[in-house]
Design a protein around this motif. Structure first.
Motif, PDB file in Angstrom:
ATOM      1  N   ALA A 154       0.829  -1.203   0.000  1.00 42.03           N
ATOM      2  CA  ALA A 154       0.000   0.000   0.000  1.00 42.03           C
ATOM      3  C   ALA A 154       0.864   1.255   0.000  1.00 42.03           C
ATOM      4  CB  ALA A 154      -0.924  -0.008   1.219  1.00 42.03           C
ATOM      5  N   GLU A 155       1.990   1.209   0.711  1.00 42.14           N
ATOM      6  CA  GLU A 155       2.910   2.349   0.731  1.00 42.14           C
ATOM      7  C   GLU A 155       3.440   2.639  -0.664  1.00 42.14           C
ATOM      8  OE1 GLU A 155       6.036   1.901   3.517  1.00 42.14           O
ATOM      9  OE2 GLU A 155       4.708   1.635   5.235  1.00 42.14           O
ATOM     10  N   ARG A 156       3.836   1.577  -1.372  1.00 41.57           N
ATOM     11  CA  ARG A 156       4.382   1.775  -2.718  1.00 41.57           C
ATOM     12  C   ARG A 156       3.325   2.327  -3.671  1.00 41.57           C
ATOM     13  NH1 ARG A 156       7.720  -2.795  -1.463  1.00 41.57           N
ATOM     14  NH2 ARG A 156       6.102  -4.260  -2.081  1.00 41.57           N
ATOM     15  N   PHE A 157       2.071   1.930  -3.442  1.00 41.25           N
ATOM     16  CA  PHE A 157       0.994   2.412  -4.318  1.00 41.25           C
ATOM     17  C   PHE A 157       0.625   3.859  -4.003  1.00 41.25           C
ATOM     18  CE2 PHE A 157      -3.572   3.017  -5.122  1.00 41.25           C
ATOM     19  CZ  PHE A 157      -3.594   2.800  -6.494  1.00 41.25           C
ATOM     20  N   LEU A 158       0.551   4.188  -2.700  1.00 39.64           N
ATOM     21  CA  LEU A 158       0.133   5.527  -2.297  1.00 39.64           C
ATOM     22  C   LEU A 158       1.263   6.542  -2.406  1.00 39.64           C
ATOM     23  CD1 LEU A 158      -1.968   4.584   0.866  1.00 39.64           C
ATOM     24  CD2 LEU A 158      -2.833   5.256  -1.384  1.00 39.64           C
ATOM     25  N   CYS A 159       2.508   6.084  -2.197  1.00 35.50           N
ATOM     26  CA  CYS A 159       3.663   6.998  -2.234  1.00 35.50           C
ATOM     27  C   CYS A 159       4.699   6.459  -3.212  1.00 35.50           C
ATOM     28  CB  CYS A 159       4.267   7.152  -0.844  1.00 35.50           C
ATOM     29  SG  CYS A 159       3.081   7.587   0.438  1.00 35.50           S
ATOM     30  N   PRO A 160       4.434   6.535  -4.515  1.00 40.09           N
ATOM     31  CA  PRO A 160       5.361   5.930  -5.482  1.00 40.09           C
ATOM     32  C   PRO A 160       6.718   6.610  -5.518  1.00 40.09           C
ATOM     33  CG  PRO A 160       3.697   7.237  -6.601  1.00 40.09           C
ATOM     34  CD  PRO A 160       3.293   7.179  -5.166  1.00 40.09           C
ATOM     35  N   ASN A 161       6.783   7.893  -5.179  1.00 43.33           N
ATOM     36  CA  ASN A 161       8.047   8.625  -5.243  1.00 43.33           C
ATOM     37  C   ASN A 161       8.727   8.751  -3.883  1.00 43.33           C
ATOM     38  OD1 ASN A 161       7.685   9.107  -8.026  1.00 43.33           O
ATOM     39  ND2 ASN A 161       6.352  10.869  -7.573  1.00 43.33           N
ATOM     40  N   ARG A 162       8.222   8.028  -2.897  1.00 44.43           N
ATOM     41  CA  ARG A 162       8.795   8.122  -1.560  1.00 44.43           C
ATOM     42  C   ARG A 162      10.181   7.501  -1.529  1.00 44.43           C
ATOM     43  NH1 ARG A 162       9.310   4.793   2.731  1.00 44.43           N
ATOM     44  NH2 ARG A 162       8.231   3.116   1.636  1.00 44.43           N
ATOM     45  N   LYS A 163      11.112   8.184  -0.856  1.00 41.98           N
ATOM     46  CA  LYS A 163      12.462   7.660  -0.707  1.00 41.98           C
ATOM     47  C   LYS A 163      12.509   6.709   0.486  1.00 41.98           C
ATOM     48  CE  LYS A 163      14.816  11.690  -2.650  1.00 41.98           C
ATOM     49  NZ  LYS A 163      15.837  12.752  -2.405  1.00 41.98           N
ATOM     50  N   MET A 164      13.080   5.539   0.262  1.00 40.29           N
ATOM     51  CA  MET A 164      13.157   4.547   1.330  1.00 40.29           C
ATOM     52  C   MET A 164      14.179   4.981   2.373  1.00 40.29           C
ATOM     53  SD  MET A 164      14.082   0.489   1.117  1.00 40.29           S
ATOM     54  CE  MET A 164      12.522   0.081   0.347  1.00 40.29           C
ATOM     55  N   ALA A 165      13.826   4.810   3.647  1.00 43.66           N
ATOM     56  CA  ALA A 165      14.751   5.112   4.734  1.00 43.66           C
ATOM     57  C   ALA A 165      15.739   3.957   4.893  1.00 43.66           C
ATOM     58  CB  ALA A 165      13.991   5.349   6.032  1.00 43.66           C
ATOM     59  N   PHE A 166      16.911   4.275   5.422  1.00 43.53           N
ATOM     60  CA  PHE A 166      17.945   3.253   5.571  1.00 43.53           C
ATOM     61  C   PHE A 166      17.505   2.158   6.535  1.00 43.53           C
ATOM     62  CE2 PHE A 166      21.812   1.599   7.613  1.00 43.53           C
ATOM     63  CZ  PHE A 166      22.471   1.117   6.499  1.00 43.53           C
ATOM     64  N   GLY A 167      16.760   2.523   7.578  1.00 43.17           N
ATOM     65  CA  GLY A 167      16.280   1.511   8.517  1.00 43.17           C
ATOM     66  C   GLY A 167      15.384   0.488   7.849  1.00 43.17           C
ATOM     67  N   GLU A 168      14.552   0.947   6.918  1.00 41.90           N
ATOM     68  CA  GLU A 168      13.682   0.025   6.186  1.00 41.90           C
ATOM     69  C   GLU A 168      14.495  -0.881   5.270  1.00 41.90           C
ATOM     70  OE1 GLU A 168       9.753   0.190   3.254  1.00 41.90           O
ATOM     71  OE2 GLU A 168      10.630   2.034   4.076  1.00 41.90           O
ATOM     72  N   LEU A 169      15.544  -0.324   4.660  1.00 41.17           N
ATOM     73  CA  LEU A 169      16.417  -1.144   3.816  1.00 41.17           C
ATOM     74  C   LEU A 169      17.092  -2.234   4.641  1.00 41.17           C
ATOM     75  CD1 LEU A 169      17.892  -1.757   1.157  1.00 41.17           C
ATOM     76  CD2 LEU A 169      19.581  -0.014   1.791  1.00 41.17           C
ATOM     77  N   CYS A 170      17.525  -1.889   5.854  1.00 38.72           N
ATOM     78  CA  CYS A 170      18.148  -2.893   6.730  1.00 38.72           C
ATOM     79  C   CYS A 170      17.159  -3.998   7.080  1.00 38.72           C
ATOM     80  CB  CYS A 170      18.676  -2.224   7.997  1.00 38.72           C
ATOM     81  SG  CYS A 170      20.102  -1.146   7.736  1.00 38.72           S
ATOM     82  N   ASP A 171      15.899  -3.623   7.367  1.00 36.26           N
ATOM     83  CA  ASP A 171      14.874  -4.627   7.671  1.00 36.26           C
ATOM     84  C   ASP A 171      14.678  -5.579   6.498  1.00 36.26           C
ATOM     85  OD1 ASP A 171      14.487  -3.565  10.160  1.00 36.26           O
ATOM     86  OD2 ASP A 171      12.755  -2.338   9.584  1.00 36.26           O
ATOM     87  N   LYS A 172      14.632  -5.028   5.306  1.00 34.20           N
ATOM     88  CA  LYS A 172      14.431  -5.867   4.123  1.00 34.20           C
ATOM     89  C   LYS A 172      15.630  -6.785   3.892  1.00 34.20           C
ATOM     90  CE  LYS A 172      11.357  -2.695   1.646  1.00 34.20           C
ATOM     91  NZ  LYS A 172      10.220  -3.645   1.575  1.00 34.20           N
ATOM     92  N   TYR A 173      16.833  -6.260   4.127  1.00 36.34           N
ATOM     93  CA  TYR A 173      18.025  -7.089   3.918  1.00 36.34           C
ATOM     94  C   TYR A 173      18.096  -8.216   4.942  1.00 36.34           C
ATOM     95  CZ  TYR A 173      22.873  -8.488   3.363  1.00 36.34           C
ATOM     96  OH  TYR A 173      24.018  -9.220   3.162  1.00 36.34           O
ATOM     97  N   ILE A 174      17.761  -7.920   6.207  1.00 30.75           N
ATOM     98  CA  ILE A 174      17.759  -8.960   7.240  1.00 30.75           C
ATOM     99  C   ILE A 174      16.737 -10.040   6.897  1.00 30.75           C
ATOM    100  CG2 ILE A 174      17.257  -9.439   9.659  1.00 30.75           C
ATOM    101  CD1 ILE A 174      19.932  -8.083   9.271  1.00 30.75           C
ATOM    102  N   SER A 175      15.562  -9.631   6.428  1.00 32.15           N
ATOM    103  CA  SER A 175      14.546 -10.614   6.029  1.00 32.15           C
ATOM    104  C   SER A 175      15.038 -11.461   4.861  1.00 32.15           C
ATOM    105  CB  SER A 175      13.247  -9.897   5.645  1.00 32.15           C
ATOM    106  OG  SER A 175      12.743  -9.145   6.726  1.00 32.15           O
ATOM    107  N   TRP A 176      15.777 -10.835   3.961  1.00 30.73           N
ATOM    108  CA  TRP A 176      16.278 -11.563   2.788  1.00 30.73           C
ATOM    109  C   TRP A 176      17.325 -12.601   3.181  1.00 30.73           C
ATOM    110  CZ3 TRP A 176      21.131 -11.641   0.265  1.00 30.73           C
ATOM    111  CH2 TRP A 176      21.125 -12.262  -0.986  1.00 30.73           C
TER     112      TRP A 176
END
Length: 344
Positions: free
Chosen positions: A21-43
């Protein structure tokens, strides 16, 4: 998380739905580094990496990279990373800084591959120079002193570490189904994809005695679950105790060494007994023979022998030269006495 702030109560059932929903509502939003870390840990969790390794990375991210959490990924520059590395090198060591650099590069590389960031600011940063230090390998006498002061279960742990030349994690992860009448199976996770690599080690009388003792006094005759079980939790794995070897070495009155030094000691002993380096490679479970060569400490022994020979030669000829100098001094005194008598 939107612009560094957490928003809850949106009515989404799962985190994945909220992110979509975030990607749909905020397509131009810049990802925060904390969110990138969460995604990498999940990966990396999904890549079947060991739980201990993943937990170590989570602690590192929370402790050292948290000041960047609210920053957009593309706003983190090379200067931010170099400042962190310099601080870590001064506080701990350059080797630790290089380890941090490797992990930070991996986070940003993942972000580039997934389209979360435009570039990797750490890609152009070089590793810091480090000092190559020889790993301390205790003498066999010191190891036996430590063995003698250990408690019964700890003695069997030390005996298995020495006889198998295994990593401590491989021994602590042993299950009774891995132990047969004539061999045991050790598993190590050294593959890029996180798969476990197995190797078979034949049992000797020392190993058999250790397993018989553990079966009787730890597992109480039930050969199921972990071989080394945590006494505080029935059936749980025996936790690694980083201070155990330090306390045992202090009790034995020897220089401190760790679990991995026992692996080096066993390898050195096998080399002295004439085992080939190919046999050592298979026994240690190395993928490359160059890794095995790091464990070979026969060069240190040969250098000490050479130094001893030079010292003996020096002492031998220094004694001769000192005797000659004494004779010369005596002759000089005799000549001086004779000349003084003639003058009188």
């Amino acid at each position: 998380m939107i612009d560094g702030e957490y928003h809850r109560g949106g009515g989404y059932l799962t985190k994945r739905e909220a992110q979509e929903a975030e990607r749909f509502l905020c397509p131009n939003r810049k990802m925060a580094f904390g969110e990138l870390c969460d995604k990498y840990i999940s990966w990396i969790r999904s890549r079947n990496q060991s739980a201990a390794w993943v937990y170590e990375k989570i602690l590192f991210v929370k402790k050292h990279l948290s000041p960047w959490f609210t920053k957009p990924v593309d706003d983190i520059s090379r200067g931010h990373i170099e400042e962190h590395l310099l601080r870590r090198a001064q506080a701990v060591s350059t080797a630790t800084a290089n380890k941090d650099l490797k992990f930070i590069k991996a986070i940003f590389s993942f972000g580039v591959q997934m389209g979360y960031c435009s570039g990797n600011p750490a890609s152009a940063i070089s590793r810091m120079p480090t000092e190559e230090r020889l790993k301390y390998v205790p003498p066999l006498d010191d190891f036996m002193k430590v063995y003698m002061v250990a408690r019964p279960v700890e003695k069997r742990l030390l005996a298995l570490l020495f006889c198998t030349a295994a990593r401590v994690g491989e021994i602590l992860n042993l299950r009774w189904e891995d132990v047969a009448d004539s061999y045991l199976i050790l598993r190590s996770r050294k593959h890029k994809e996180g798969r476990l690599r197995e190797r078979k080690i034949p049992l000797n009388p020392v190993m058999k005695e250790a397993f018989d003792f553990l079966s009787t006094h730890v597992s109480r005759g039930r050969k199921e679950g972990f071989v080394f079980q945590n006494p505080r939790g029935e059936g749980n794995r025996y936790l690694r105790r980083p201070k155990l070897m330090r306390s045992l070495c202090e009790k034995a009155g020897v220089r401190s060494f760790g679990f991995h030094s026992i692996r080096h000691l066993a390898t050195s002993c096998l080399m002295r007994e004439g085992e080939s380096i190919q046999t050592l490679k298979d026994y240690l479970g190395h993928a490359k023979i160059t890794t095995t060569q790091i464990y070979v400490h026969s060069l240190e022994d040969s250098l000490s022998v050479a130094a001893q020979k030079l010292g003996n030669l020096f002492n031998k000829y220094s004694i001769k030269s000192s005797k000659n100098s004494i004779n010369v001094d005596k002759n000089a005194k005799n000549v001086q006495n004779c000349t003084s008598k003639k003058v009188v």
